[in-house]
Write a protein that holds these residues in place. Structure first.
Motif, PDB file in Angstrom:
ATOM      1  N   SER A 281       0.778  -3.257 -10.880  1.00  0.00           N
ATOM      2  CA  SER A 281       1.291  -2.531  -9.717  1.00  0.00           C
ATOM      3  C   SER A 281       2.796  -2.317  -9.796  1.00  0.00           C
ATOM      4  O   SER A 281       3.303  -1.295  -9.351  1.00  0.00           O
ATOM      5  N   ASP A 282       3.518  -3.277 -10.375  1.00  0.00           N
ATOM      6  CA  ASP A 282       4.961  -3.097 -10.507  1.00  0.00           C
ATOM      7  C   ASP A 282       5.265  -1.919 -11.426  1.00  0.00           C
ATOM      8  O   ASP A 282       6.122  -1.090 -11.134  1.00  0.00           O
ATOM      9  N   ARG A 283       4.555  -1.821 -12.517  1.00  0.00           N
ATOM     10  CA  ARG A 283       4.774  -0.704 -13.443  1.00  0.00           C
ATOM     11  C   ARG A 283       4.335   0.620 -12.821  1.00  0.00           C
ATOM     12  O   ARG A 283       4.979   1.647 -13.022  1.00  0.00           O
ATOM     13  N   LEU A 284       3.242   0.589 -12.060  1.00  0.00           N
ATOM     14  CA  LEU A 284       2.738   1.823 -11.455  1.00  0.00           C
ATOM     15  C   LEU A 284       3.583   2.305 -10.276  1.00  0.00           C
ATOM     16  O   LEU A 284       3.476   3.455  -9.875  1.00  0.00           O
ATOM     17  N   ARG A 285       4.413   1.458  -9.731  1.00  0.00           N
ATOM     18  CA  ARG A 285       5.216   1.916  -8.592  1.00  0.00           C
ATOM     19  C   ARG A 285       6.528   2.570  -9.014  1.00  0.00           C
ATOM     20  O   ARG A 285       7.366   2.898  -8.177  1.00  0.00           O
ATOM     21  N   TYR A 286       6.679   2.799 -10.315  1.00  0.00           N
ATOM     22  CA  TYR A 286       7.848   3.542 -10.794  1.00  0.00           C
ATOM     23  C   TYR A 286       7.744   5.003 -10.337  1.00  0.00           C
ATOM     24  O   TYR A 286       6.680   5.605 -10.360  1.00  0.00           O
ATOM     25  N   THR A 287       8.880   5.558  -9.944  1.00  0.00           N
ATOM     26  CA  THR A 287       8.941   6.975  -9.602  1.00  0.00           C
ATOM     27  C   THR A 287      10.242   7.557 -10.140  1.00  0.00           C
ATOM     28  O   THR A 287      11.279   6.891 -10.137  1.00  0.00           O
ATOM     29  N   ASP A 288      10.162   8.787 -10.607  1.00  0.00           N
ATOM     30  CA  ASP A 288      11.353   9.489 -11.094  1.00  0.00           C
ATOM     31  C   ASP A 288      12.300   9.811  -9.948  1.00  0.00           C
ATOM     32  O   ASP A 288      13.508   9.834 -10.119  1.00  0.00           O
ATOM     33  N   ASP A 289      11.732  10.101  -8.784  1.00  0.00           N
ATOM     34  CA  ASP A 289      12.499  10.526  -7.619  1.00  0.00           C
ATOM     35  C   ASP A 289      12.312   9.486  -6.514  1.00  0.00           C
ATOM     36  O   ASP A 289      11.242   9.418  -5.896  1.00  0.00           O
ATOM     37  N   VAL A 290      13.331   8.688  -6.269  1.00  0.00           N
ATOM     38  CA  VAL A 290      13.212   7.601  -5.293  1.00  0.00           C
ATOM     39  C   VAL A 290      13.069   8.091  -3.857  1.00  0.00           C
ATOM     40  O   VAL A 290      12.830   7.289  -2.956  1.00  0.00           O
ATOM     41  N   THR A 291      13.198   9.387  -3.615  1.00  0.00           N
ATOM     42  CA  THR A 291      12.979   9.917  -2.271  1.00  0.00           C
ATOM     43  C   THR A 291      11.505  10.248  -2.045  1.00  0.00           C
ATOM     44  O   THR A 291      11.124  10.648  -0.947  1.00  0.00           O
ATOM     45  N   LYS A 292      10.679  10.090  -3.087  1.00  0.00           N
ATOM     46  CA  LYS A 292       9.242  10.373  -2.978  1.00  0.00           C
ATOM     47  C   LYS A 292       8.452   9.117  -3.334  1.00  0.00           C
ATOM     48  O   LYS A 292       8.909   8.272  -4.105  1.00  0.00           O
ATOM     49  N   LEU A 293       7.259   9.040  -2.775  1.00  0.00           N
ATOM     50  CA  LEU A 293       6.381   7.919  -3.119  1.00  0.00           C
ATOM     51  C   LEU A 293       6.002   7.993  -4.593  1.00  0.00           C
ATOM     52  O   LEU A 293       5.749   9.080  -5.115  1.00  0.00           O
ATOM     53  N   PRO A 294       5.920   6.861  -5.265  1.00  0.00           N
ATOM     54  CA  PRO A 294       5.390   6.861  -6.631  1.00  0.00           C
ATOM     55  C   PRO A 294       3.969   7.433  -6.611  1.00  0.00           C
ATOM     56  O   PRO A 294       3.229   7.220  -5.643  1.00  0.00           O
ATOM     57  N   PRO A 295       3.565   8.158  -7.651  1.00  0.00           N
ATOM     58  CA  PRO A 295       2.219   8.739  -7.665  1.00  0.00           C
ATOM     59  C   PRO A 295       1.105   7.728  -7.413  1.00  0.00           C
ATOM     60  O   PRO A 295       0.140   8.026  -6.703  1.00  0.00           O
ATOM     61  N   ALA A 296       1.217   6.524  -7.940  1.00  0.00           N
ATOM     62  CA  ALA A 296       0.166   5.523  -7.732  1.00  0.00           C
ATOM     63  C   ALA A 296       0.129   5.065  -6.275  1.00  0.00           C
ATOM     64  O   ALA A 296      -0.946   4.810  -5.725  1.00  0.00           O
ATOM     65  N   THR A 297       1.291   4.951  -5.637  1.00  0.00           N
ATOM     66  CA  THR A 297       1.336   4.567  -4.224  1.00  0.00           C
ATOM     67  C   THR A 297       0.737   5.681  -3.366  1.00  0.00           C
ATOM     68  O   THR A 297      -0.029   5.408  -2.444  1.00  0.00           O
ATOM     69  N   ALA A 298       1.061   6.918  -3.691  1.00  0.00           N
ATOM     70  CA  ALA A 298       0.473   8.045  -2.958  1.00  0.00           C
ATOM     71  C   ALA A 298      -1.042   8.060  -3.137  1.00  0.00           C
ATOM     72  O   ALA A 298      -1.791   8.349  -2.188  1.00  0.00           O
ATOM     73  N   PHE A 299      -1.515   7.730  -4.334  1.00  0.00           N
ATOM     74  CA  PHE A 299      -2.953   7.693  -4.587  1.00  0.00           C
ATOM     75  C   PHE A 299      -3.627   6.604  -3.748  1.00  0.00           C
ATOM     76  O   PHE A 299      -4.653   6.848  -3.104  1.00  0.00           O
ATOM     77  N   ILE A 300      -3.054   5.405  -3.733  1.00  0.00           N
ATOM     78  CA  ILE A 300      -3.676   4.325  -2.966  1.00  0.00           C
ATOM     79  C   ILE A 300      -3.585   4.616  -1.471  1.00  0.00           C
ATOM     80  O   ILE A 300      -4.491   4.266  -0.704  1.00  0.00           O
ATOM     81  N   GLN A 301      -2.535   5.290  -1.037  1.00  0.00           N
ATOM     82  CA  GLN A 301      -2.419   5.700   0.359  1.00  0.00           C
ATOM     83  C   GLN A 301      -3.565   6.652   0.715  1.00  0.00           C
ATOM     84  O   GLN A 301      -4.174   6.538   1.779  1.00  0.00           O
ATOM     85  N   ARG A 302      -3.879   7.561  -0.185  1.00  0.00           N
ATOM     86  CA  ARG A 302      -5.006   8.487   0.036  1.00  0.00           C
ATOM     87  C   ARG A 302      -6.326   7.708   0.070  1.00  0.00           C
ATOM     88  O   ARG A 302      -7.212   8.020   0.863  1.00  0.00           O
ATOM     89  N   ALA A 303      -6.452   6.697  -0.784  1.00  0.00           N
ATOM     90  CA  ALA A 303      -7.673   5.882  -0.790  1.00  0.00           C
ATOM     91  C   ALA A 303      -7.834   5.145   0.541  1.00  0.00           C
ATOM     92  O   ALA A 303      -8.947   5.048   1.069  1.00  0.00           O
ATOM     93  N   PHE A 304      -6.730   4.640   1.100  1.00  0.00           N
ATOM     94  CA  PHE A 304      -6.793   3.953   2.386  1.00  0.00           C
ATOM     95  C   PHE A 304      -7.224   4.894   3.509  1.00  0.00           C
ATOM     96  O   PHE A 304      -7.802   4.451   4.492  1.00  0.00           O
ATOM     97  N   ALA A 305      -6.952   6.173   3.363  1.00  0.00           N
ATOM     98  CA  ALA A 305      -7.362   7.153   4.372  1.00  0.00           C
ATOM     99  C   ALA A 305      -8.870   7.389   4.360  1.00  0.00           C
ATOM    100  O   ALA A 305      -9.426   7.918   5.320  1.00  0.00           O
ATOM    101  N   GLU A 306      -9.523   6.975   3.289  1.00  0.00           N
ATOM    102  CA  GLU A 306     -10.970   7.143   3.144  1.00  0.00           C
ATOM    103  C   GLU A 306     -11.659   5.833   3.492  1.00  0.00           C
ATOM    104  O   GLU A 306     -11.729   4.915   2.686  1.00  0.00           O
ATOM    105  N   LYS A 307     -12.172   5.717   4.704  1.00  0.00           N
ATOM    106  CA  LYS A 307     -12.776   4.457   5.172  1.00  0.00           C
ATOM    107  C   LYS A 307     -14.036   4.090   4.389  1.00  0.00           C
ATOM    108  O   LYS A 307     -14.413   2.919   4.341  1.00  0.00           O
ATOM    109  N   ASP A 308     -14.693   5.063   3.777  1.00  0.00           N
ATOM    110  CA  ASP A 308     -15.907   4.771   3.002  1.00  0.00           C
ATOM    111  C   ASP A 308     -15.590   4.254   1.602  1.00  0.00           C
ATOM    112  O   ASP A 308     -16.499   3.845   0.881  1.00  0.00           O
ATOM    113  N   VAL A 309     -14.327   4.307   1.210  1.00  0.00           N
ATOM    114  CA  VAL A 309     -13.915   3.776  -0.090  1.00  0.00           C
ATOM    115  C   VAL A 309     -13.379   2.366   0.130  1.00  0.00           C
ATOM    116  O   VAL A 309     -12.424   2.164   0.885  1.00  0.00           O
TER     117      VAL A 309
END
Length: 189
Positions: free
Chosen positions: A86-114
């Motif tokens: 998770s530490d490696r996956l939370r790297y982002t080129d642009d610190v003003t945006k969520l890291p892609p992996a964090t954005a992905f897990i955020q989308r997963a949390f929005a899906e209650k069936d997952v």
């Protein structure tokens, strides 16, 4: 094979805990699960990651980047493993945006069936989106208790904690209990 037709995604990156990942690689398919290891491939067709303890290589061919909502909903569970993944996956080129992996897990949390599974240091991936665990009972590695509390989570001193669609576990050494809980929950659905 009581989980035939179920699909689980496990995030992967360098410095993964080999015993945990290799356990999942065998245990989930043993129940009939279609298992996918997902990472950020940086435009490459595959990447080889090395484990933490034995430097064992693991080749990943699938990316969570650009995964559609429909494809995400096809997963029964998404797992954030222990160790430095998770530490490696939370790297982002642009610190003003969520890291892609964090954005992905955020989308997963929005899906209650997952079902979401987070073990050990995996909670680091949620550091920028603490609202996902705020007010929820969780367990993390002892080194992250302060982090969990600062995120507003309710630290619970158990090896595995279930809160609806969220399963957390203390360390990679508890991966067998964690996997058992996920298997049992998916079998109930």
């Amino acid at each position: 094979m009581r989980l035939q037709g179920k699909k689980i995604g496990v995030l992967i990156e360098g410095d993964f805990y080999e015993k945990e990942i290799f356990y999942y690689e065998h245990r989930f398919p043993e129940e009939g699960v279609e298992l996918h290891f997902l990472s950020r491939l940086w435009g490459q067709p595959s990447l080889t990651f090395l484990g933490h303890e034995y430097r064992a290589p693991f080749v990943c061919f699938e990316s969570f980047e650009n995964m559609s909502d429909e494809e995400l909903r096809s997963y029964s569970a998404i797992i954030v493993p222990s160790g430095m993944v998770s530490d490696r996956l939370r790297y982002t080129d642009d610190v003003t945006k969520l890291p892609p992996a964090t954005a992905f897990i955020q989308r997963a949390f929005a899906e209650k069936d997952v079902l979401k599974g987070i073990i050990c240091h995996g909670m680091w991936l949620l550091a920028l989106v603490p609202e996902l665990v705020r007010g929820r009972p969780v367990v993390v590695h002892n080194n992250l208790v302060g982090d969990a509390r600062n995120m507003g989570a309710i630290y619970t001193d158990q090896d595995v904690v279930v809160d609806g669609d969220l399963v957390t576990a203390r360390t990679g050494g508890h991966c067998h209990q964690f996997a058992r809980q996920i298997i049992d929950l998916l079998a109930e659905r």
